[in-house]
Enzyme design. Structure first.
Site, PDB file in Angstrom:
ATOM      1  N   GLU A  84       0.809  -1.207   0.000  1.00 23.06           N
ATOM      2  CA  GLU A  84       0.000   0.000   0.000  1.00 23.06           C
ATOM      3  C   GLU A  84       0.846   1.262   0.000  1.00 23.06           C
ATOM      4  O   GLU A  84       1.932   1.306   0.564  1.00 23.06           O
ATOM      5  CB  GLU A  84      -0.939   0.003   1.208  1.00 23.06           C
ATOM      6  CG  GLU A  84      -2.066  -0.974   0.979  1.00 23.06           C
ATOM      7  CD  GLU A  84      -3.078  -0.963   2.103  1.00 23.06           C
ATOM      8  OE1 GLU A  84      -4.140  -1.554   1.909  1.00 23.06           O
ATOM      9  OE2 GLU A  84      -2.812  -0.360   3.152  1.00 23.06           O
ATOM     10  N   CYS A  96       3.377   8.521   1.418  1.00 29.88           N
ATOM     11  CA  CYS A  96       3.889   7.553   2.392  1.00 29.88           C
ATOM     12  C   CYS A  96       4.085   6.229   1.668  1.00 29.88           C
ATOM     13  O   CYS A  96       3.119   5.652   1.157  1.00 29.88           O
ATOM     14  CB  CYS A  96       2.872   7.433   3.528  1.00 29.88           C
ATOM     15  SG  CYS A  96       3.315   6.199   4.748  1.00 29.88           S
ATOM     16  N   CYS A 127       6.572  -7.028   7.845  1.00 34.43           N
ATOM     17  CA  CYS A 127       7.680  -6.519   8.667  1.00 34.43           C
ATOM     18  C   CYS A 127       8.132  -7.641   9.595  1.00 34.43           C
ATOM     19  O   CYS A 127       7.307  -8.413  10.067  1.00 34.43           O
ATOM     20  CB  CYS A 127       7.213  -5.314   9.494  1.00 34.43           C
ATOM     21  SG  CYS A 127       8.547  -4.467  10.365  1.00 34.43           S
ATOM     22  N   CYS A 166       6.188  -4.768  16.592  1.00 32.98           N
ATOM     23  CA  CYS A 166       5.782  -3.722  17.527  1.00 32.98           C
ATOM     24  C   CYS A 166       4.330  -4.017  17.917  1.00 32.98           C
ATOM     25  O   CYS A 166       3.495  -4.287  17.051  1.00 32.98           O
ATOM     26  CB  CYS A 166       5.931  -2.348  16.887  1.00 32.98           C
ATOM     27  SG  CYS A 166       7.635  -2.029  16.386  1.00 32.98           S
ATOM     28  N   CYS A 190       1.289  -2.136  16.304  1.00 33.62           N
ATOM     29  CA  CYS A 190       1.301  -1.907  14.849  1.00 33.62           C
ATOM     30  C   CYS A 190       0.661  -3.061  14.097  1.00 33.62           C
ATOM     31  O   CYS A 190       1.002  -4.217  14.330  1.00 33.62           O
ATOM     32  CB  CYS A 190       2.745  -1.705  14.383  1.00 33.62           C
ATOM     33  SG  CYS A 190       2.904  -1.595  12.585  1.00 33.62           S
ATOM     34  N   CYS A 244      -1.064   5.418   9.707  1.00 35.24           N
ATOM     35  CA  CYS A 244       0.128   4.669  10.070  1.00 35.24           C
ATOM     36  C   CYS A 244      -0.244   3.365  10.750  1.00 35.24           C
ATOM     37  O   CYS A 244      -1.104   3.338  11.620  1.00 35.24           O
ATOM     38  CB  CYS A 244       0.968   5.439  11.078  1.00 35.24           C
ATOM     39  SG  CYS A 244       1.492   7.005  10.514  1.00 35.24           S
TER      40      CYS A 244
HETATM   41  N1  SAH Z   1       9.042   0.535  10.448  1.00 32.34           N
HETATM   42  C1  SAH Z   1       9.273   1.925  10.488  1.00 32.34           C
HETATM   43  C2  SAH Z   1       8.430   2.718   9.517  1.00 32.34           C
HETATM   44  C3  SAH Z   1       6.987   2.298   9.327  1.00 32.34           C
HETATM   45  S1  SAH Z   1       5.866   2.604  10.649  1.00 32.34           S
HETATM   46  C4  SAH Z   1       9.050   2.437  11.907  1.00 32.34           C
HETATM   47  O1  SAH Z   1       8.573   1.695  12.730  1.00 32.34           O
HETATM   48  O2  SAH Z   1       9.427   3.568  12.161  1.00 32.34           O
HETATM   49  C5  SAH Z   1       5.589   4.367  10.596  1.00 32.34           C
HETATM   50  C6  SAH Z   1       5.143   4.961  11.922  1.00 32.34           C
HETATM   51  O3  SAH Z   1       3.803   4.541  12.253  1.00 32.34           O
HETATM   52  C7  SAH Z   1       6.000   4.519  13.098  1.00 32.34           C
HETATM   53  O4  SAH Z   1       6.291   5.587  13.938  1.00 32.34           O
HETATM   54  C8  SAH Z   1       5.101   3.529  13.788  1.00 32.34           C
HETATM   55  O5  SAH Z   1       5.492   3.338  15.103  1.00 32.34           O
HETATM   56  C9  SAH Z   1       3.756   4.174  13.618  1.00 32.34           C
HETATM   57  N2  SAH Z   1       2.618   3.280  13.851  1.00 32.34           N
HETATM   58  C10 SAH Z   1       2.553   1.956  13.653  1.00 32.34           C
HETATM   59  N3  SAH Z   1       1.334   1.487  13.989  1.00 32.34           N
HETATM   60  C11 SAH Z   1       0.594   2.544  14.394  1.00 32.34           C
HETATM   61  C12 SAH Z   1      -0.763   2.699  14.833  1.00 32.34           C
HETATM   62  N4  SAH Z   1      -1.593   1.677  14.893  1.00 32.34           N
HETATM   63  N5  SAH Z   1      -1.170   3.932  15.153  1.00 32.34           N
HETATM   64  C13 SAH Z   1      -0.341   5.002  15.057  1.00 32.34           C
HETATM   65  N6  SAH Z   1       0.935   4.916  14.638  1.00 32.34           N
HETATM   66  C14 SAH Z   1       1.407   3.701  14.308  1.00 32.34           C
HETATM   67 FE1  SF4 Z   2       7.510  -2.856  11.629  1.00 35.26          FE
HETATM   68 FE2  SF4 Z   2       5.264  -1.658  12.423  1.00 35.26          FE
HETATM   69 FE3  SF4 Z   2       7.293  -1.843  14.117  1.00 35.26          FE
HETATM   70 FE4  SF4 Z   2       7.464  -0.176  12.009  1.00 35.26          FE
HETATM   71  S1  SF4 Z   2       6.045  -0.017  13.728  1.00 35.26           S
HETATM   72  S2  SF4 Z   2       9.034  -1.639  12.741  1.00 35.26           S
HETATM   73  S3  SF4 Z   2       6.308  -1.364  10.466  1.00 35.26           S
HETATM   74  S4  SF4 Z   2       6.128  -3.570  13.264  1.00 35.26           S
END
Ligand code: SAH
Ligand code: SF4
Length: 399
Positions: free
Chosen positions: A117, A130, A137, A141, A144, A376
């Site tokens: 996406e 974006c 991944c 996290c 996420c 995000c």
């Molecule tokens: N993997 C990289 C980039 C992709 S995620 C990273 O983790 O930085 C981009 C941003 O979205 C990151 O700051 C991540 O922590 C945030 N993010 C992920 N899931 C989210 C959610 N459900 N709500 C808000 N932000 C989120």
């Molecule tokens: Fe991967 Fe989501 Fe963590 Fe970014 S926030 S490193 S996309 S698991």
């Protein structure tokens, strides 16, 4: 860590008779032209011609390349295309945010064509695209949605570039898209996509070489010409790659911090167990080119009752003292079956007050495209997530 050599050779996607030149690096284009029989001593000049047509003008047909001989145009069209990834779905939010679900050509070993996406977020003073760097991944996290999906694979460099090209196609962001096609290049001020953030699916520093090659194409002055100051790589904190990224790429950096102590960050961003906060911030302090004009953005997702107290806010500003920084408070975007909730608006405002008083301006990121799940951490639809578990070719997320 998953690694792959940068891709600047032409791919022959399974099931496709002709590969696309859209997204290739200069070396990739050179190899494609050599394979088409262009003599060695003409290669540089021809690469320069094609580069302008593909990346400055966004042409989708070899016939549009008016300074290339008819014969070479025909040869190229016999062997290659300028196709973009296939659009599976395009959604447009009430706020103008657009999300594309893209299907990439299958590589040889893949059982099914992977999907990714890309999201475009228009604002009054900028347009941000974006983009994704991986399919899924490896890092889990806990807040996420992408983290709940397996890593399928790294994106190739041209697949990363193609996201920008496709978005420019769809929003009419090439020269002549809206005005008579007089071949005039769009001045930067008229560009719709002014900024690119690597904040889609995946951890970009685990696909370093391809992301680097792709950002070199994106920032090339004779082509897409996005300023490196307007490209931001977001990382969950792959500490050993941070200095190298700064030196070699020169883009802006964002850090997914989300917690101010290791116990909590271990839980939210499990990579913290390997690279704790102190090491992460040390890498930030030493980020090449860091200055008040080139600050690091710290992302902080607001999770109700988890990391959103005033004590957390104070700890955050203490922790970042002395680092030229911006702070982005991100309201948590919920997804099905998550155990987290977004902090109340009042709590976010109070948290933001503490951060504002410490000298950081307007830090709350307004949620955009919520109606189309474009925010995000929500990228990639539920259906795709369910299918991932059946994928024999998926890479072990623990790998
Ligand atoms: N993997 C990289 C980039 C992709 S995620 C990273 O983790 O930085 C981009 C941003 O979205 C990151 O700051 C991540 O922590 C945030 N993010 C992920 N899931 C989210 C959610 N459900 N709500 C808000 N932000 C989120
Ligand atoms: Fe991967 Fe989501 Fe963590 Fe970014 S926030 S490193 S996309 S698991």
């Amino acid at each position: 860590m998953v690694s792959a050599a940068p891709t600047d050779t032409i791919l022959q996607p399974a099931g496709l008779s002709k590969p696309s030149l859209a997204g290739l690096t200069r070396d990739g284009l050179k190899a494609a032209l050599a394979a088409a029989g262009v003599p060695e001593k003409q290669l540089r000049m021809r690469v320069g011609q094609l580069w302008g047509w593909i990346y400055a003008h966004g042409v989708t047909s070899f016939d549009q390349m008016s300074d290339v001989s008819k014969e070479l145009r025909r040869t190229l069209a016999d062997l290659y295309t300028l196709d973009r990834p296939e659009i599976v779905a395009e959604q447009i939010s009430v706020d103008g945010t657009r999300k594309w679900l893209l299907r990439l050509p299958k590589l040889g070993h893949e059982a099914r064509a992977p999907e990714i996406e890309t999201v475009y977020i228009p604002e009054s003073d900028r347009g941000t695209l974006c983009i994704s760097s991986q399919i899924g991944c490896t890092l889990n996290c806990s807040f996420c949605h992408t983290g709940t999906q397996r890593l399928v694979r790294n994106l190739e460099a041209h697949e990363i570039v193609a996201q920008i090209m496709l978005a420019r196609d769809r929003i009419g962001d090439w020269p002549g898209s809206e005005k008579p096609a007089d071949g005039r290049l769009l001045p930067n001020a008229e560009r719709k996509i002014t900024n690119v953030v690597l904040m889609g699916m995946g951890e970009p520093l685990y696909n370093f070489d391809n992301v680097k090659a792709a950002m070199d194409v994106a920032s090339d002055d004779a082509g897409l010409s996005l300023s490196k100051r307007r490209i931001t790589l977001s990382t969950s904190g792959v500490v050993p790659e941070i200095p190298r990224w700064g030196e070699e790429s020169g883009t802006m950096l964002a850090i997914s911090l989300h917690a101010t102590n290791d116990a909590l960050r271990d839980e939210l961003v499990p990579l913290n167990r390997k690279y704790p906060i102190s090491e992460l911030l040390e890498a930030c302090r030493n980020y090449p080119g860091l200055s008040n004009a080139k600050r690091i953005t710290f992302e902080y997702v607001m999770l109700k009752g988890v990391n959103d107290s005033l004590a957390d806010a104070r700890a955050l500003v203490r922790l970042l003292a002395g680092i030229p920084a911006k702070i982005n408070l991100i309201p948590f975007n919920p997804w099905p079956n998550t155990k987290y909730e977004c902090s109340d608006w009042q709590t976010i405002e109070r948290f933001a007050d503490v951060v504002n008083r410490a000298g950081y301006a307007s830090p709350v990121r307004t949620p955009r495209g919520r109606d189309i799940l474009a925010a995000c951490g929500q990228l990639k639809s539920e259906s795709v997530k369910l299918r991932a578990s059946a994928r024999p070719d998926a890479i072990d997320p623990a790998g």
